[in-house]
Design a protein around this motif. Structure first.
Motif, mmCIF file in Angstrom:
data_model
loop_
_atom_site.group_PDB
_atom_site.id
_atom_site.type_symbol
_atom_site.label_atom_id
_atom_site.label_comp_id
_atom_site.label_asym_id
_atom_site.label_seq_id
_atom_site.Cartn_x
_atom_site.Cartn_y
_atom_site.Cartn_z
ATOM 1 N N GLN A 1 87.081 -31.956 5.981
ATOM 2 C CA GLN A 1 87.696 -32.285 6.129
ATOM 3 C C GLN A 1 87.523 -33.770 6.728
ATOM 4 O OE1 GLN A 1 90.316 -30.740 8.949
ATOM 5 N NE2 GLN A 1 91.863 -32.927 9.605
ATOM 6 N N LEU A 2 86.538 -33.626 7.700
ATOM 7 C CA LEU A 2 85.524 -34.708 7.863
ATOM 8 C C LEU A 2 84.785 -35.704 6.989
ATOM 9 C CD1 LEU A 2 84.128 -33.712 11.699
ATOM 10 C CD2 LEU A 2 86.180 -34.747 11.109
ATOM 11 N N GLU A 3 84.493 -35.199 5.565
ATOM 12 C CA GLU A 3 84.075 -36.075 4.968
ATOM 13 C C GLU A 3 85.033 -36.747 4.013
ATOM 14 O OE1 GLU A 3 81.162 -33.036 2.928
ATOM 15 O OE2 GLU A 3 79.487 -33.812 4.249
ATOM 16 N N SER A 4 86.466 -36.662 4.037
ATOM 17 C CA SER A 4 87.188 -37.029 3.115
ATOM 18 C C SER A 4 87.986 -37.944 4.213
ATOM 19 C CB SER A 4 88.817 -36.294 2.746
ATOM 20 O OG SER A 4 89.039 -35.502 4.105
ATOM 21 N N SER A 5 87.229 -38.339 5.628
ATOM 22 C CA SER A 5 88.127 -39.364 6.037
ATOM 23 C C SER A 5 87.147 -39.980 6.939
ATOM 24 C CB SER A 5 88.639 -38.462 7.479
ATOM 25 O OG SER A 5 89.902 -37.475 7.490
ATOM 26 N N TYR A 6 85.372 -40.440 6.471
ATOM 27 C CA TYR A 6 85.147 -41.191 7.396
ATOM 28 C C TYR A 6 84.451 -41.405 5.992
ATOM 29 C CZ TYR A 6 86.733 -39.742 11.855
ATOM 30 O OH TYR A 6 86.943 -39.908 12.760
ATOM 31 N N ASP A 7 83.219 -42.241 6.139
ATOM 32 C CA ASP A 7 82.300 -42.738 5.521
ATOM 33 C C ASP A 7 81.149 -42.566 5.634
ATOM 34 O OD1 ASP A 7 84.152 -45.053 3.330
ATOM 35 O OD2 ASP A 7 83.445 -46.404 5.411
ATOM 36 N N VAL A 8 80.625 -41.871 6.816
ATOM 37 C CA VAL A 8 79.536 -41.849 7.063
ATOM 38 C C VAL A 8 79.734 -40.157 8.112
ATOM 39 C CG1 VAL A 8 77.514 -41.985 8.768
ATOM 40 C CG2 VAL A 8 77.776 -43.512 6.679
ATOM 41 N N VAL A 9 78.747 -38.962 8.029
ATOM 42 C CA VAL A 9 78.909 -38.697 9.602
ATOM 43 C C VAL A 9 77.869 -37.854 9.555
ATOM 44 C CG1 VAL A 9 80.620 -36.716 9.938
ATOM 45 C CG2 VAL A 9 81.365 -37.192 8.759
ATOM 46 N N ILE A 10 77.476 -38.196 11.027
ATOM 47 C CA ILE A 10 76.552 -38.083 11.564
ATOM 48 C C ILE A 10 76.508 -37.186 13.015
ATOM 49 C CG2 ILE A 10 73.901 -38.568 12.943
ATOM 50 C CD1 ILE A 10 75.599 -41.301 12.016
ATOM 51 N N TYR A 11 75.675 -35.575 12.185
ATOM 52 C CA TYR A 11 75.684 -34.316 13.320
ATOM 53 C C TYR A 11 74.588 -34.421 14.055
ATOM 54 C CZ TYR A 11 79.661 -32.343 9.911
ATOM 55 O OH TYR A 11 81.097 -32.816 9.982
ATOM 56 N N ASP A 12 74.624 -34.599 14.883
ATOM 57 C CA ASP A 12 73.557 -34.474 16.281
ATOM 58 C C ASP A 12 73.350 -32.406 16.802
ATOM 59 O OD1 ASP A 12 71.888 -34.192 18.062
ATOM 60 O OD2 ASP A 12 73.356 -34.951 19.748
ATOM 61 N N CYS A 13 72.180 -32.039 16.211
ATOM 62 C CA CYS A 13 72.073 -30.639 16.153
ATOM 63 C C CYS A 13 70.989 -30.727 17.416
ATOM 64 C CB CYS A 13 71.521 -29.986 14.688
ATOM 65 S SG CYS A 13 72.747 -30.496 13.069
ATOM 66 N N PRO A 14 70.935 -29.152 17.888
ATOM 67 C CA PRO A 14 70.294 -28.134 18.374
ATOM 68 C C PRO A 14 68.987 -28.230 18.259
ATOM 69 C CG PRO A 14 71.528 -26.891 18.043
ATOM 70 C CD PRO A 14 71.745 -28.098 18.083
ATOM 71 N N SER A 15 67.843 -28.787 18.568
ATOM 72 C CA SER A 15 66.276 -28.175 18.373
ATOM 73 C C SER A 15 66.313 -26.921 17.630
ATOM 74 C CB SER A 15 64.872 -28.200 19.012
ATOM 75 O OG SER A 15 64.166 -27.658 18.657
ATOM 76 N N VAL A 16 65.647 -27.281 16.623
ATOM 77 C CA VAL A 16 65.245 -25.992 15.333
ATOM 78 C C VAL A 16 64.475 -24.834 16.391
ATOM 79 C CG1 VAL A 16 66.309 -25.938 13.551
ATOM 80 C CG2 VAL A 16 64.119 -27.213 13.977
ATOM 81 N N LYS A 17 63.916 -25.112 17.041
ATOM 82 C CA LYS A 17 62.220 -24.069 18.133
ATOM 83 C C LYS A 17 63.143 -23.381 18.160
ATOM 84 C CE LYS A 17 58.399 -24.098 20.497
ATOM 85 N NZ LYS A 17 57.509 -25.963 21.738
ATOM 86 N N GLU A 18 64.117 -23.203 18.931
ATOM 87 C CA GLU A 18 64.808 -22.381 19.824
ATOM 88 C C GLU A 18 65.465 -21.453 19.179
ATOM 89 O OE1 GLU A 18 65.051 -23.462 23.569
ATOM 90 O OE2 GLU A 18 62.818 -23.948 24.653
ATOM 91 N N HIS A 19 66.693 -22.323 18.161
ATOM 92 C CA HIS A 19 67.905 -21.881 17.853
ATOM 93 C C HIS A 19 67.647 -22.632 16.727
ATOM 94 C CE1 HIS A 19 69.192 -22.025 22.818
ATOM 95 N NE2 HIS A 19 68.433 -23.349 22.331
ATOM 96 N N SER A 20 68.779 -21.393 15.851
ATOM 97 C CA SER A 20 69.310 -21.720 14.145
ATOM 98 C C SER A 20 70.755 -21.805 14.132
ATOM 99 C CB SER A 20 69.212 -20.199 14.042
ATOM 100 O OG SER A 20 70.696 -19.278 14.613
ATOM 101 N N ASP A 21 71.553 -22.726 15.197
ATOM 102 C CA ASP A 21 72.393 -23.593 15.197
ATOM 103 C C ASP A 21 71.889 -24.308 13.774
ATOM 104 O OD1 ASP A 21 71.560 -22.869 17.353
ATOM 105 O OD2 ASP A 21 73.696 -23.498 18.392
ATOM 106 N N GLY A 22 70.500 -25.317 13.779
ATOM 107 C CA GLY A 22 70.598 -26.297 12.764
ATOM 108 C C GLY A 22 70.906 -25.813 11.511
ATOM 109 N N PHE A 23 70.119 -24.603 11.205
ATOM 110 C CA PHE A 23 69.856 -24.120 9.968
ATOM 111 C C PHE A 23 71.474 -23.459 8.976
ATOM 112 C CE2 PHE A 23 65.285 -23.307 11.654
ATOM 113 C CZ PHE A 23 64.968 -24.471 10.726
ATOM 114 N N ILE A 24 72.502 -23.294 10.107
ATOM 115 C CA ILE A 24 73.778 -22.741 10.140
ATOM 116 C C ILE A 24 74.286 -24.295 8.988
ATOM 117 C CG2 ILE A 24 75.996 -21.904 10.656
ATOM 118 C CD1 ILE A 24 74.940 -20.484 12.761
#
Length: 280
Positions: A213-236
């Protein structure tokens, strides 16, 4: 912030509107300009009526390039792309913007950015990069997908009572996105309340639908993700967003760790499109 609504105004008129010169001072500068052949702004500086900083800021508005006084209360002082666009760090952010535009954003919209360790400035890079894209005229959204230690609401001095976590939990909708009235083209989706299960929230189909949905509404979407050293959120997120920029720290990050992260990004279906080494 200095504003000018009429694009064909003379620089003298704009400076008067901004409170930087009086009409009498404009006349004095114009006389000096006629005698010397110098540009208006240079004459005003020579006569001691204007500083170069004042001139640069007024010119930025004339060319629709928004930035703010260093004392502005709209941003954290580290958000240099808005407060000090002439700073070397701001120039590095612009170079990153150019590279991402050429390598990725000519055919894609979303970018996930995370650090190979905590506390290395990845979130700060996200904030400044989002501003740089907005200054470039791109309709930009910055999503704080770090639902563990969020920071974008602090950088932009925004409320964070409602945001991404509530949206993914079905308790709000895209109206949670905050449009910055003082910075054209930039919107922020803060993290919202910290949930006990960020990985599960990001893994829901709601997140996949939101990305689309966001990709259809904006030119650029930047996701600030947590460090992948301790968490897997970024890989999801990389499995959904695909384009990844990894932030490292000079004299701290290890090449072996970086290679492992690249391999995990590949396995998740993402692609490393850039790397940033912070030296601050």
């Amino acid at each position: 912030m200095i504003t000018s609504n009429i694009k064909n105004e003379s620089i003298g008129e704009i400076l008067v509107q901004a409170g930087k010169l009086t009409p009498d001072e404009v006349a004095k500068v114009s006389e000096e300009q006629n005698n010397s052949g110098m540009r208006f702004g240079d004459c005003a500086i020579k006569l001691g009526l204007l500083t170069k900083v004042d001139l640069d800021r007024v010119l930025s508005e004339q060319f629709e390039f928004s930035y703010f006084e260093k004392t502005s209360d709209k941003f954290d002082k580290r958000v240099l792309a808005a407060l000090e666009p002439e700073h070397p760090y701001s120039e590095k952010i612009r170079l990153l913007r150019v590279q991402l535009t050429l390598r990725w954003l000519n055919e894609n919209t979303s970018i996930a950015i995370f650090g190979d360790d905590t506390g290395i400035g990845s979130s700060l890079n996200c904030a400044n990069l989002a501003i740089s894209f907005a200054q470039f005229g791109k309709k930009t959204l910055l999503v704080d997908a770090n639902m563990r230690k969020p920071s974008q609401h602090n950088f932009f001095k925004l409320p964070n009572s409602v945001g991404l976590s509530q949206l993914l939990a079905g308790r709000t909708d895209v109206n949670a996105i905050q449009n910055l009235s003082h910075l054209k083209n930039l919107s922020i989706l803060t993290s919202g309340a910290l949930p006990p299960n960020p990985v599960e929230l990001l893994g829901r189909s709601t997140m996949k639908n939101l990305v689309e949905q966001l990709e259809s509404s904006y030119d650029v979407v930047i996701y600030d993700c947590p460090s992948v050293k301790e968490h897997s959120d970024g890989f999801i997120l990389t499995s959904l967003i695909k384009g990844v920029v990894i932030t490292s720290k000079k004299n701290l990050s290890k090449v072996s760790n970086f290679k492992q992260i690249v391999e995990k990004v590949d396995l998740s279906g993402g692609k490393v499109i850039g790397a940033v080494i912070n030296d601050f």
